[in-house]
Design an enzyme around this catalytic site. Structure first.
Site, PDB file in Angstrom:
ATOM      1  N   HIS A  15       1.415   5.691  -8.886  1.00 53.12           N
ATOM      2  CA  HIS A  15       0.432   4.885  -8.132  1.00 53.12           C
ATOM      3  C   HIS A  15      -0.147   3.826  -9.067  1.00 53.12           C
ATOM      4  O   HIS A  15      -0.974   4.142  -9.926  1.00 53.12           O
ATOM      5  CB  HIS A  15      -0.691   5.784  -7.611  1.00 53.12           C
ATOM      6  CG  HIS A  15      -1.701   5.080  -6.768  1.00 53.12           C
ATOM      7  ND1 HIS A  15      -2.114   5.554  -5.548  1.00 53.12           N
ATOM      8  CD2 HIS A  15      -2.396   3.929  -6.947  1.00 53.12           C
ATOM      9  CE1 HIS A  15      -3.010   4.746  -5.029  1.00 53.12           C
ATOM     10  NE2 HIS A  15      -3.204   3.730  -5.866  1.00 53.12           N
ATOM     11  N   HIS A  17      -1.432  -0.558  -9.382  1.00 48.18           N
ATOM     12  CA  HIS A  17      -1.638  -1.896  -8.832  1.00 48.18           C
ATOM     13  C   HIS A  17      -1.216  -2.920  -9.866  1.00 48.18           C
ATOM     14  O   HIS A  17      -1.803  -2.979 -10.954  1.00 48.18           O
ATOM     15  CB  HIS A  17      -3.116  -2.105  -8.463  1.00 48.18           C
ATOM     16  CG  HIS A  17      -3.591  -1.146  -7.423  1.00 48.18           C
ATOM     17  ND1 HIS A  17      -3.563  -1.446  -6.070  1.00 48.18           N
ATOM     18  CD2 HIS A  17      -4.063   0.123  -7.517  1.00 48.18           C
ATOM     19  CE1 HIS A  17      -4.018  -0.407  -5.389  1.00 48.18           C
ATOM     20  NE2 HIS A  17      -4.321   0.564  -6.235  1.00 48.18           N
ATOM     21  N   LYS A 101       2.124   2.990   2.559  1.00 48.88           N
ATOM     22  CA  LYS A 101       0.746   3.287   2.150  1.00 48.88           C
ATOM     23  C   LYS A 101      -0.228   3.086   3.302  1.00 48.88           C
ATOM     24  O   LYS A 101      -0.231   2.034   3.947  1.00 48.88           O
ATOM     25  CB  LYS A 101       0.358   2.372   0.989  1.00 48.88           C
ATOM     26  CG  LYS A 101      -1.072   2.531   0.472  1.00 48.88           C
ATOM     27  CD  LYS A 101      -1.282   3.825  -0.299  1.00 48.88           C
ATOM     28  CE  LYS A 101      -2.746   4.086  -0.606  1.00 48.88           C
ATOM     29  NZ  LYS A 101      -3.247   3.339  -1.741  1.00 48.88           N
ATOM     30  N   HIS A 138      -4.706   6.722   1.190  1.00 52.10           N
ATOM     31  CA  HIS A 138      -6.035   6.556   0.588  1.00 52.10           C
ATOM     32  C   HIS A 138      -6.975   7.388   1.447  1.00 52.10           C
ATOM     33  O   HIS A 138      -7.332   6.991   2.553  1.00 52.10           O
ATOM     34  CB  HIS A 138      -6.456   5.080   0.569  1.00 52.10           C
ATOM     35  CG  HIS A 138      -7.783   4.873  -0.093  1.00 52.10           C
ATOM     36  ND1 HIS A 138      -7.929   4.203  -1.275  1.00 52.10           N
ATOM     37  CD2 HIS A 138      -9.027   5.301   0.243  1.00 52.10           C
ATOM     38  CE1 HIS A 138      -9.211   4.208  -1.644  1.00 52.10           C
ATOM     39  NE2 HIS A 138      -9.895   4.863  -0.725  1.00 52.10           N
ATOM     40  N   HIS A 176      -4.906   9.594  -5.600  1.00 53.33           N
ATOM     41  CA  HIS A 176      -6.110   9.598  -6.460  1.00 53.33           C
ATOM     42  C   HIS A 176      -7.197  10.543  -5.960  1.00 53.33           C
ATOM     43  O   HIS A 176      -8.294  10.116  -5.605  1.00 53.33           O
ATOM     44  CB  HIS A 176      -6.666   8.189  -6.643  1.00 53.33           C
ATOM     45  CG  HIS A 176      -6.715   7.322  -5.408  1.00 53.33           C
ATOM     46  ND1 HIS A 176      -7.353   7.692  -4.260  1.00 53.33           N
ATOM     47  CD2 HIS A 176      -6.203   6.101  -5.152  1.00 53.33           C
ATOM     48  CE1 HIS A 176      -7.232   6.739  -3.360  1.00 53.33           C
ATOM     49  NE2 HIS A 176      -6.534   5.755  -3.877  1.00 53.33           N
ATOM     50  N   ASP A 249      -3.515   4.762 -10.698  1.00 54.89           N
ATOM     51  CA  ASP A 249      -4.359   3.859  -9.900  1.00 54.89           C
ATOM     52  C   ASP A 249      -4.965   2.772 -10.793  1.00 54.89           C
ATOM     53  O   ASP A 249      -6.062   2.284 -10.503  1.00 54.89           O
ATOM     54  CB  ASP A 249      -5.446   4.619  -9.138  1.00 54.89           C
ATOM     55  CG  ASP A 249      -6.034   3.791  -7.993  1.00 54.89           C
ATOM     56  OD1 ASP A 249      -5.395   2.814  -7.570  1.00 54.89           O
ATOM     57  OD2 ASP A 249      -7.148   4.117  -7.540  1.00 54.89           O
TER      58      ASP A 249
HETATM   59  O1  DOR Z   1     -10.581   1.509  -7.257  1.00 50.02           O
HETATM   60  C1  DOR Z   1      -9.660   1.128  -6.556  1.00 50.02           C
HETATM   61  N1  DOR Z   1      -9.078  -0.070  -6.750  1.00 50.02           N
HETATM   62  N2  DOR Z   1      -9.232   1.908  -5.564  1.00 50.02           N
HETATM   63  C2  DOR Z   1      -8.340   1.484  -4.674  1.00 50.02           C
HETATM   64  O2  DOR Z   1      -8.041   2.228  -3.781  1.00 50.02           O
HETATM   65  C3  DOR Z   1      -7.779   0.115  -4.748  1.00 50.02           C
HETATM   66  C4  DOR Z   1      -7.876  -0.413  -6.091  1.00 50.02           C
HETATM   67  C5  DOR Z   1      -7.643  -1.909  -6.127  1.00 50.02           C
HETATM   68  O3  DOR Z   1      -6.699  -2.392  -5.514  1.00 50.02           O
HETATM   69  O4  DOR Z   1      -8.402  -2.600  -6.830  1.00 50.02           O
HETATM   70 ZN    ZN Z   2      -4.815   2.471  -5.640  1.00 49.21          ZN
END
Ligand code: DOR
Ligand code: ZN
Length: 350
Positions: A15, A17, A101, A138, A176, A249
């Site tokens: 997971h 980003h 997702k 989520h 998460h 995450d």
């Molecule tokens: O803290 C987070 N940031 N939780 C999420 O679910 C998304 C992520 C983000 O994309 O910044």
């Molecule tokens: Zn995330």
């Protein structure tokens, strides 16, 4: 004598980003230096909703991987109110999209396109169950009447339990997880359900949000919880149960987007991800179980081969920079200006 060297099968991040454009170019190396594969979240703006978009995004990611590093981005689609069973069939037939997702509408960064009425996507979930395409969740309600610290538990009760009953064959990853409730829910599920756990939820409790003042770089979604929950997460992650595996995450935001009157949710950990997990496992007295959590449980759940490469960490403390480049701005990483006990020593990609 404590060990000074950890050698494990090269891990995966289930997971992460990576964003896009210049931010992508700034962050991808951190992940690719450590992990052989990563499940890449689709919450771009606009979101990644089709296989064609996901495959284009995958190319942009690969173009940013430094020469000589082997890294396989595993793509996901963003489930919206418009997603169709045909999209699911296409995803299953694709060579690159591995999961879908689900963001509840309004739950976190770029979740405006998320789902507000779960019943209305049941025909899509049915297609996913049939095609055996995993659903990544989520797990937080967005109902403003629900206390922010209870939103994961309420999501499980209100949405996940009914969804499991309706689609017992659907593979689900609760992403998460942050609470004892989520750990118990996963442990009580007999099959098809697993959870990722971040390094930051293993390292920090909610006091870290208010440590001498408000700490925007410790704000994430789901928000950090009290110590009891952190202890339960540590026991789950280090306990050897294959239903729990690594998902950072890691979520980069420019400093000015975090240090703001309404700051974004997200903690950046990709710069030290496996090193931080190693600290947690060592502290719990279970360094011997780091490899299974980081390198075995994830691919086993997804039905992929385990990696063949190796990764070596050595006990050599280093100081995390105060800030890291992020496009035209900077990002404040977890532990900025402070030491991390373990260092990357070698990578054999095989
Ligand atoms: O803290 C987070 N940031 N939780 C999420 O679910 C998304 C992520 C983000 O994309 O910044
Ligand atoms: Zn995330």
């Amino acid at each position: 004598m404590p060990t000074n060297r950890i050698e494990i099968t090269r891990p995966d991040d289930w997971h992460v980003h990576l964003r896009d454009s210049q931010i992508l170019a700034s962050v991808v190396e951190h992940t690719a230096r450590r992990f052989a594969r990563a499940i890449v979240m689709p919450n771009l703006n606009p979101p990644v909703t089709t296989v064609a978009q996901a495959m284009d995004y995958r190319k942009r990611i690969l173009a940013c991987v430094p020469a000589g590093l082997q890294f396989d981005p595993l793509m996901t689609l963003y489930l919206t109110q418009e997603t169709s069973p045909a999209d699911i069939r296409q995803a299953k037939a694709s060579d690159g999209v591995v999961a879908v997702k689900l963001y509840p509408h309004g739950a976190t960064t770029h979740s405006d396109a998320g789902v507000s009425d779960f019943r209305s996507i049941y025909h899509v979930l049915e297609a996913m169950e049939r095609e055996d395409l995993p659903l990544l969740v989520h797990g937080e309600v967005t109902d403003p009447r629900v206390d922010v610290f209870d939103r994961e538990k309420v999501f499980i009760d209100r949405h996940l339990i009914p969804l499991r009953e309706q689609f017992p064959g659907l593979r689900i990853v609760l992403e998460h997880i942050t609470t004892q409730d989520a750990v118990h829910f996963v442990q009580s599920s007999e099959h098809n359900l697993a959870a990722t756990i971040t390094a930051h939820h293993l390292l920090l409790n909610r006091n870290a949000l208010f440590d001498g003042g408000i700490r925007p770089h410790h704000y994430c979604a789901p928000v950090l919880k009290r110590e009891l929950h952190r202890q339960t997460l540590i026991a789950a992650a280090t306990g050897g149960d294959p239903r729990f595996f690594l998902g950072t995450d890691s979520a980069p935001h420019p400093r000015e987007a975090k240090q703001a009157a309404c700051g974004c949710a997200g903690i950046f950990t990709a710069h030290a991800a496996i090193e931080l997990y190693a600290e947690v496992f060592e502290h719990a007295g279970h360094l011997d179980r780091l490899e299974a959590f980081a390198s075995f449980h994830g691919p086993d759940f997804y039905g992929f081969a385990r990696n063949r490469g190796r990764l070596v960490l050595e006990r050599r403390s280093w100081t995390v920079p105060e800030a890291l480049p992020l496009g035209e701005s900077v990002c404040i990483p977890l532990r900025a200006g402070q030491p991390v006990a373990w260092s990357l020593a070698a990578l054999d990609e095989r």
